[in-house]
Every structure is written in C-alpha cells, then in structure tokens.
Design a protein around this motif. Structure first.
Motif, mmCIF file in Angstrom:
data_model
loop_
_atom_site.group_PDB
_atom_site.id
_atom_site.type_symbol
_atom_site.label_atom_id
_atom_site.label_comp_id
_atom_site.label_asym_id
_atom_site.label_seq_id
_atom_site.Cartn_x
_atom_site.Cartn_y
_atom_site.Cartn_z
ATOM 1 N N ARG A 1 0.830 -1.216 0.000
ATOM 2 C CA ARG A 1 0.000 0.000 0.000
ATOM 3 C C ARG A 1 0.854 1.251 0.000
ATOM 4 O O ARG A 1 0.595 2.202 -0.742
ATOM 5 N N LYS A 2 1.908 1.268 0.821
ATOM 6 C CA LYS A 2 2.801 2.422 0.893
ATOM 7 C C LYS A 2 3.564 2.616 -0.421
ATOM 8 O O LYS A 2 3.820 3.746 -0.836
ATOM 9 N N TRP A 3 3.902 1.506 -1.064
ATOM 10 C CA TRP A 3 4.591 1.597 -2.354
ATOM 11 C C TRP A 3 3.667 2.184 -3.424
ATOM 12 O O TRP A 3 4.091 3.026 -4.224
ATOM 13 N N ILE A 4 2.403 1.762 -3.432
ATOM 14 C CA ILE A 4 1.425 2.324 -4.376
ATOM 15 C C ILE A 4 1.270 3.822 -4.130
ATOM 16 O O ILE A 4 1.226 4.627 -5.061
ATOM 17 N N GLU A 5 1.215 4.188 -2.870
ATOM 18 C CA GLU A 5 1.109 5.605 -2.499
ATOM 19 C C GLU A 5 2.361 6.363 -2.955
ATOM 20 O O GLU A 5 2.273 7.495 -3.443
#
Length: 424
Positions: free
Chosen positions: A240-244
């Motif tokens: 999720r943090k990588w997508i963000e």
C-alpha cells in the motif's frame, strides 16, 4: 478554488483582505461541471465578484462522461484542471472545513478504511507537484455562515447540495444533524479520532520506511522477493505504501491487495498478469512490481509516413519521429538506415512478432527474444515504434536495432538518420 458557495466566498474574501497586509498575488478559478442549467449564470456572478475585488478570474468547463460515481469523477476532472493551470510558484487554496472533515471520516468508515483513510485531510498536502492548502479545516460550517452574514457577503446556493442521493449530502443533511443534535460535541470527538489515526499512520510509516527504502528501486518498482518472508499485515502495508509512493492517490482496498498478492506477485506462469486501478496498472516483471500509467494496446495500430520531410507524430504522447539530414543534423541517439526505394512505403507498427537478421546478431532472431535478453518489460515493448518498408522490418527505434534489409553504408546517397524524440 472558487465555486461561489458560502465556503469559497468566505475564503476568497479573507484572501482579498490579506492583500492589504501582504504582497499577495491572487487568482480565482471557477470550474463549471455543467451539471446544472444555472452553472453559466453562477460563473458570471463569480466573475463579477472577482471584478469588484480586483481579483484575476479564470473559468474552465468540464464534462463528466462517467455518471456512475459522479462525485469522485467530478473531483478527478476538477483537479486535472487545477494541475493544468497552476504555475510552479502558486499554491491551490480550497475552502474545506471542519464539517467536510467529519463527512470524509464517515465516508471512509463506510468503505472500511484503516488509519490512513480515517486520518482525514491535512492542512497542507503536496501531490503531483501541486501544493494544496486548506486554511479553514478547523472552522465549522456554522461559523462560516455566521461570518458571511456578519460581513454581508453574497453567495450562491447550489440546490444539488440538498439532493440526498449523493452520499455526502445524505450525511450532511440527514445523519450528522441528528447526531450533533443529541451529542453537540460529536464533531470535536471525530476530530480527536482523526488526530489519533493520523498519529498511528505516521508511526507505522516511520517504522516501515527503512524496509521500504531498500525495496523501492530507482525506477520506482518494488523488489518483491523479501515480501514472501513477511506476514500478511506487514506485506500489505508495504504494498500500500509503495502504491502511495508511486503517486496513486486512491487507497487500495483489502480485496485489491489480496488480488495483487495472489494473482500478480504469486503468479508462476508467463501470462503477464495485471490489474488496472484508476488510470494506473499494477504489473510484475521478474522479481519486481511496477505501478505504471495505463497505456492502450497498440498492436493493431499502423501509421503511414507519407512525407518524411515532416515529423511523424506518434499516438498517446509517445513523441515524434524525425528524419535528419546526414550532413547537417546528425544526433547521437539517431539510427542510420538506408533510404526507401521508390516502390516502398514507410510504415510504423508496434508489438510485431517475427524473425529477422539484425545487424548485431549472426543468426535470425525474433525481436521478442532480443527484448527479453535486454530485460525490457512487456508493456515497454508494446510502445516501441518499429519501422517498416512495405512489410519488411527495417529498424527497432528504441535500442537502435537495424535489420539486414535496413542496413546502409556511409557511401550510399540519400540515406538518412532517424531520431525518436520522446518529448512532444
């Protein structure tokens, strides 16, 4: 961002007053969503108000094609307009207030969001190089209306704000008034919860950042091999943090994270699985996960280059192809090829299979074999222009691969350099 409603009118009035104290350069923009027959009339009223306050006024029209989620789609179109007109040294100021925070909290709660979604809007946010400032976040709608009446300001009442078929209006007009009538300090409690969730999200981000920094590559891809050793909670948070990090601003759901893990990361075959989220696509190549802008399939796209004296514009902002004079305009990144014969027509095709003799290989090779050896992901291969004379492949223009049929010598007259300019 000036709609003419009471919130943005109060905001603009305060910015207008600030100009007496500070050297403030101010522009107001009205975005006409064309969802109400009176919207052009509202635009004129906003224009007249700006004229009275000596504020530069801009208006833009948008048209919402997808009516399934009209609020979300309108927001996307609106912010695209902002991105297009705002200068590098400008800040976008919006009139989001305390009640908007509470409504957002409930909307994210309805979607089953975690700490990130429930941590609310921040006063200052930077995305896509756009600086967003929300100075009214701690001020309630009631206070804004009271202030507007006190200053005898005039504003527009949009009747659609009463339409409870929209989730936000349902909360605003039905649910929240009943809650605050019973518990007057409920909104303040929501704000405290928002602060708590934001602190939790910030703490989790700080704890995971050292791992994330090691996993994110220079091309923004994610090295996924270590994820197999993490538990589901940890790896979901990392994904999720990588997508963000890749500037995708809509939070992936638990279901989406499940699909990314099981159907893309854990996929063992060579089907190149992918999932589209908004205008982005999640894809895997070798041990890396990529979050890339969606790009249409060009497999059946054929371009005819009739006049080589004029650059050929490639579709979907891929740039343009330019023929360079051998004596004058030689460029380092160009490719030297033979000129076409009188009966040969120049075509540009994409993603074509077939074996050819390429100048750097002894034997006939399939171009996909070469791309694979060069570690070019499948989606990048699909965007590489291939130069043909009639049905014969002459050159691949990304890696400067020239076929035997396209090879030229320096002694041949009228041969030329071809240059792919990727900026257009």
């Amino acid at each position: 961002a000036y709609s003419g409603g009471v919130d943005s009118t109060v905001l603009l009035y305060n910015l207008f007053k600030l100009r007496y104290k500070y050297p403030l350069l101010l522009r107001a923009i009205y975005v006409n969503h064309n969802l109400n027959y009176e919207s052009n009339f509202w635009m004129k009223k906003c224009s007249l108000q700006c004229k009275e306050w000596n504020i530069s006024f801009i208006y833009k029209n948008i048209y919402i094609k997808n009516k399934n989620n009209i609020e979300q789609n309108a927001r996307k179109e609106r912010y695209q307009v902002f991105k297009n007109i705002i200068y590098k040294n400008e800040i976008l100021v919006t009139a989001h207030h305390l009640d908007d925070q509470c409504e957002n909290f409930f909307l994210f709660l309805k979607r089953g969001s975690g700490p990130k979604g429930l941590s609310g809007m921040s006063k200052i946010k930077i995305f896509d190089n756009l600086i967003l400032f929300r100075p009214l976040l701690k001020i309630s709608k009631k206070q804004i209306i009271h202030y507007a009446k006190q200053k005898k300001l005039k504003w527009i009442e949009d009747p659609s704000n009463k339409n409870i078929k929209y989730d936000r209006n349902f909360l605003r007009n039905i649910i929240l008034p009943k809650i605050t009538n019973r518990w007057p300090f409920f909104k303040n409690s929501v704000i405290r919860s928002i602060i708590n969730y934001k602190e939790q999200e910030d703490l989790l981000t700080d704890l995971i950042n050292p791992i994330l920094i090691k996993l994110i590559q220079k091309d923004n891809s994610l090295f996924i091999k270590p994820l197999y050793n993490f538990n589901i909670i940890k790896r979901n948070f990392i994904i999720r943090k990588w997508i963000e990090y890749n500037k995708y601003y809509y939070l992936p759901s638990r279901k989406l994270l499940f699909i990314i893990w099981n159907e893309i990361i854990c996929c063992k075959n060579n089907n190149n699985p992918q999932i589209k989220i908004g205008s982005y696509v999640i894809r895997k190549y070798k041990n890396y996960l990529f979050c890339i802008k969606y790009f249409p399939n060009l497999k059946n796209t054929i371009l005819v280059w009739k006049n080589i004296k004029i650059p050929l514009i490639l579709p979907y902002k891929l740039g343009k192809l330019i023929i360079l004079n051998i004596n004058i305009n030689y460029k380092k990144d160009s490719i030297y090829i033979r000129k076409p014969k009188n009966d040969e027509i120049i075509y540009i095709k994409f993603n074509i299979s077939g074996k050819c003799y390429f100048n750097s290989f002894k034997n006939k090779k399939n171009i996909h074999y070469i791309w694979k050896k060069l570690s070019i992901p499948k989606w990048k291969r699909e965007q590489i222009p291939l130069l043909f004379y009639n049905n014969v492949l002459i050159a691949e223009l990304e890696n400067k691969l020239v076929t035997r049929e396209g090879t030229a010598t320096i002694y041949q007259k009228d041969n030329f350099f071809i240059f792919w300019s990727k900026i257009y």
